[in-house]
Design a protein around this motif. Structure first.
Motif, PDB file in Angstrom:
ATOM      1  N   GLY A 121       0.799  -1.214   0.000  1.00  0.00           N
ATOM      2  CA  GLY A 121       0.000   0.000   0.000  1.00  0.00           C
ATOM      3  C   GLY A 121       0.832   1.264   0.000  1.00  0.00           C
ATOM      4  O   GLY A 121       0.485   2.259  -0.659  1.00  0.00           O
ATOM      5  N   TYR A 122       1.948   1.238   0.710  1.00  0.00           N
ATOM      6  CA  TYR A 122       2.806   2.420   0.768  1.00  0.00           C
ATOM      7  C   TYR A 122       3.535   2.642  -0.558  1.00  0.00           C
ATOM      8  O   TYR A 122       3.710   3.784  -1.005  1.00  0.00           O
ATOM      9  CB  TYR A 122       3.795   2.284   1.924  1.00  0.00           C
ATOM     10  CG  TYR A 122       3.122   2.323   3.276  1.00  0.00           C
ATOM     11  CD1 TYR A 122       2.701   3.537   3.827  1.00  0.00           C
ATOM     12  CD2 TYR A 122       2.875   1.160   3.997  1.00  0.00           C
ATOM     13  CE1 TYR A 122       2.067   3.581   5.063  1.00  0.00           C
ATOM     14  CE2 TYR A 122       2.243   1.189   5.231  1.00  0.00           C
ATOM     15  CZ  TYR A 122       1.834   2.404   5.759  1.00  0.00           C
ATOM     16  OH  TYR A 122       1.190   2.441   6.978  1.00  0.00           O
ATOM     17  N   GLY A 123       3.949   1.544  -1.214  1.00  0.00           N
ATOM     18  CA  GLY A 123       4.534   1.689  -2.538  1.00  0.00           C
ATOM     19  C   GLY A 123       3.517   2.183  -3.547  1.00  0.00           C
ATOM     20  O   GLY A 123       3.803   3.070  -4.360  1.00  0.00           O
ATOM     21  N   THR A 124       2.327   1.611  -3.491  1.00  0.00           N
ATOM     22  CA  THR A 124       1.253   2.044  -4.390  1.00  0.00           C
ATOM     23  C   THR A 124       0.969   3.526  -4.217  1.00  0.00           C
ATOM     24  O   THR A 124       0.802   4.270  -5.199  1.00  0.00           O
ATOM     25  CB  THR A 124      -0.020   1.228  -4.111  1.00  0.00           C
ATOM     26  OG1 THR A 124       0.236  -0.148  -4.403  1.00  0.00           O
ATOM     27  CG2 THR A 124      -1.190   1.715  -4.954  1.00  0.00           C
ATOM     28  N   TRP A 125       0.917   3.975  -2.960  1.00  0.00           N
ATOM     29  CA  TRP A 125       0.612   5.388  -2.716  1.00  0.00           C
ATOM     30  C   TRP A 125       1.641   6.303  -3.373  1.00  0.00           C
ATOM     31  O   TRP A 125       1.277   7.284  -4.034  1.00  0.00           O
ATOM     32  CB  TRP A 125       0.547   5.681  -1.215  1.00  0.00           C
ATOM     33  CG  TRP A 125       0.442   7.152  -0.963  1.00  0.00           C
ATOM     34  CD1 TRP A 125      -0.571   7.968  -1.347  1.00  0.00           C
ATOM     35  CD2 TRP A 125       1.419   7.997  -0.332  1.00  0.00           C
ATOM     36  NE1 TRP A 125      -0.304   9.287  -0.986  1.00  0.00           N
ATOM     37  CE2 TRP A 125       0.911   9.316  -0.357  1.00  0.00           C
ATOM     38  CE3 TRP A 125       2.652   7.752   0.263  1.00  0.00           C
ATOM     39  CZ2 TRP A 125       1.613  10.391   0.183  1.00  0.00           C
ATOM     40  CZ3 TRP A 125       3.355   8.827   0.813  1.00  0.00           C
ATOM     41  CH2 TRP A 125       2.834  10.127   0.770  1.00  0.00           C
TER      42      TRP A 125
END
Length: 367
Positions: A121-125
Motif C-alpha cells: 500500500g505504501y509503494g502504491t501510494w
C-alpha cells in the motif's frame, strides 16, 4: 477514436457518486459501506480510489486523499526513523511493530487485531501520488517530507516477507507486493532531491533482481518467491506500474497464465481461494481489461467491462467478488456467518471500473 459505450451509465454514475459522497472530511475513503471490518482506510485501496478520481478529472478530491496520507505518515515519522535505526543495528523486528496497513478515517490507528504488516500500500501510494502530481502539474513540495519517510521505510524493509494484498502468508515474499514497492521507490526517486533518492534507487535495483530471480523458473511472474502458482494481482506489475513492460515477453506470459489458470467469466484471486467461496473479483477483472486495453486487445477489454456491469446491483453497486462460479461454494456460509454478506459496495471495485471505463472511452494506453 472513442469505442462504442455499452450500458455503463448507471454504474459509472453510481461509481462517481459513491467515491465523491463517501470521502471523509479528512480526505480518507472507507474501503466499503455497511461492512464493519472495512470501515477503515487502506493505503492500497485509497490510493487506487484516488487514482481513479484523478484520471476522471476530480483533481481536488484526489489531492485531499494524498494530503490525508501526508498527515498520517507525518505521525509515523519518528517510528520509521526508529525502525530503520534498529534494522541497521541488525535487530530482527517483528511485523507487529511495523507500520499498519489500515487506519481509521481520522488518521488514527485502529485497535482491532488485523493482518497488518503489508508493504504494497505504501509503494502504491507513492506511485499514484507521483502520477497525480505529473498529470495535474502540481507543486510537489507539500508531499516531499512524507515521500522521504516512506521511501526510507520501503528502502529498508522492501525485500522482507510480509502479508500479501489478500492479507495472507506473512512468511512469504510476494511478487505483487515487491513490484508495488519497486514502483513506489522509483516514483520517490523521481521527485526527491536528497540522499533518500539514492537509497530508493539502490533498493529498487535490488528488488528488480529479486523479481528476475523469482521468475527464472517460469516464463511468468509467480505469486511468491519459490512458487510456480500465479495470482490475479500480478498483472499490476505491467499495468499500471510498468515494472515489466506491457506487451513484453514476461508480461505476456503472466497475462496468458492468469487467463489460463484464473479466468472463468471474471478473474479469481488464485487457485484454492476459499474466502467467501473463492469467487471472481471485480478489481481483478478490471485489471485484466486494463492490460488488454494497453496491449490493443480492445474487444476483450470491452468484454471485461461489460461483465463487471452485469454484476452490479440494480442501483449500480458493485461487490468485492461474485459467487456464481465460486471455487468452494461450500465455504460461503461460514464467511457470511462471520462477517455478513460479501462487501457491497466496495469502493475499490467502483474505482477500478471507473479506471477501465475511462481508459476504454479514451482508448488510452498506460500510464
Amino acid at each position: 477514436m472513442t469505442l462504442p459505450i455499452t450500458q455503463t451509465g448507471t454504474v459509472r454514475q453510481r461509481s462517481l457518486d459513491l467515491l465523491r459522497d463517501n470521502q471523509h472530511s479528512s480526505g480518507a475513503f472507507p474501503a466499503a459501506l455497511g461492512y464493519s471490518v472495512y470501515k477503515y482506510c487502506w493505503f492500497r485501496d485509497g490510493s487506487f480510489i484516488a487514482d481513479a478520481l484523478s484520471r476522471v478529472g476530480e483533481r481536488d478530491r484526489s489531492t485531499r486523499f494524498h494530503m490525508w496520507c501526508v498527515r498520517v505518515v507525518g505521525q509515523q515519522t519518528d517510528r520509521v526513523e526508529d525502525l530503520v535505526r534498529r534494522a541497521k543495528a541488525g535487530e530482527q523486528i517483528p511485523g507487529t511493530q511495523m507500520l499498519p496497513t489500515r487506519y481509521q478515517l481520522d488518521g488514527s490507528e485502529g485497535n482491532e487485531d488485523w493482518w497488518d504488516y503489508q508493504l504494497d500500500g505504501y509503494g502504491t501510494w507513492m506511485w499514484v501520488l507521483a502520477q497525480h502530481i505529473k498529470r495535474h502539474d502540481l507543486d510537489s513540495s507539500p508531499f516531499l517530507p512524507a515521500i522521504e519517510t516512506i521511501a526510507n521505510y520501503l528502502g529498508t524493509f522492501g525485500d522482507q516477507p510480509c502479508f500479501d494484498w489478500w492479507e495472507e502468508s506473512e512468511e512469504e515474499r510476494h511478487l505483487s507486493t515487491v513490484t508495488a514497492v519497486i514502483a513506489g521507490l522509483e516514483a520517490a526517486a523521481s521527485v526527491l532531491d536528497s540522499p533518500t533518492a539514492n537509497l530508493a534507487t539502490a533498493a529498487s535495483a535490488r528488488l528488480r533482481e529479486l523479481v528476475n530471480t523469482a521468475s527464472n523458473a517460469t516464463s511468468y511472474l509467480p505469486k511468491q518467491v519459490g512458487s510456480i502458482a500465479v495470482d490475479g494481482s500480478l498483472i499490476s506489475a505491467a499495468v499500471p506500474f510498468e515494472v515489466i513492460d506491457p506487451g513484453s515477453e514476461r508480461a505476456e506470459a503472466t497475462y496468458k497464465q492468469i487467463v489460463s489458470d484464473l479466468l472463468a467469466e471474471g478473474v479469481y484471486r488464485y487457485r484454492g481461494d476459499t474466502f467467501y467461496g473463492g469467487g471472481e473479483w471485480i478489481i481483478l477483472t478490471a485489471w485484466l481489461g486494463l492490460y488488454e486495453a494497453a496491449t490493443g486487445r480492445l474487444n476483450e477489454a470491452v468484454s471485461r467491462r461489460d461483465w463487471i456491469v452485469a454484476q452490479a446491483k440494480p442501483n449500480g453497486d458493485l461487490p468485492e467478488q461474485v459467487a456464481g462460479n465460486a471455487q468452494a461454494p461450500d465455504r460461503i456460509e461460514e464467511w457470511e456467518q462471520r462477517w455478513g454478506p460479501v462487501a457491497t459496495p466496495l469502493l475499490w471495485s467502483h474505482a477500478m471500473f471507473l479506471t477501465l471505463d475511462d481508459a476504454l472511452q479514451k482508448c488510452e494506453v498506460w500510464p
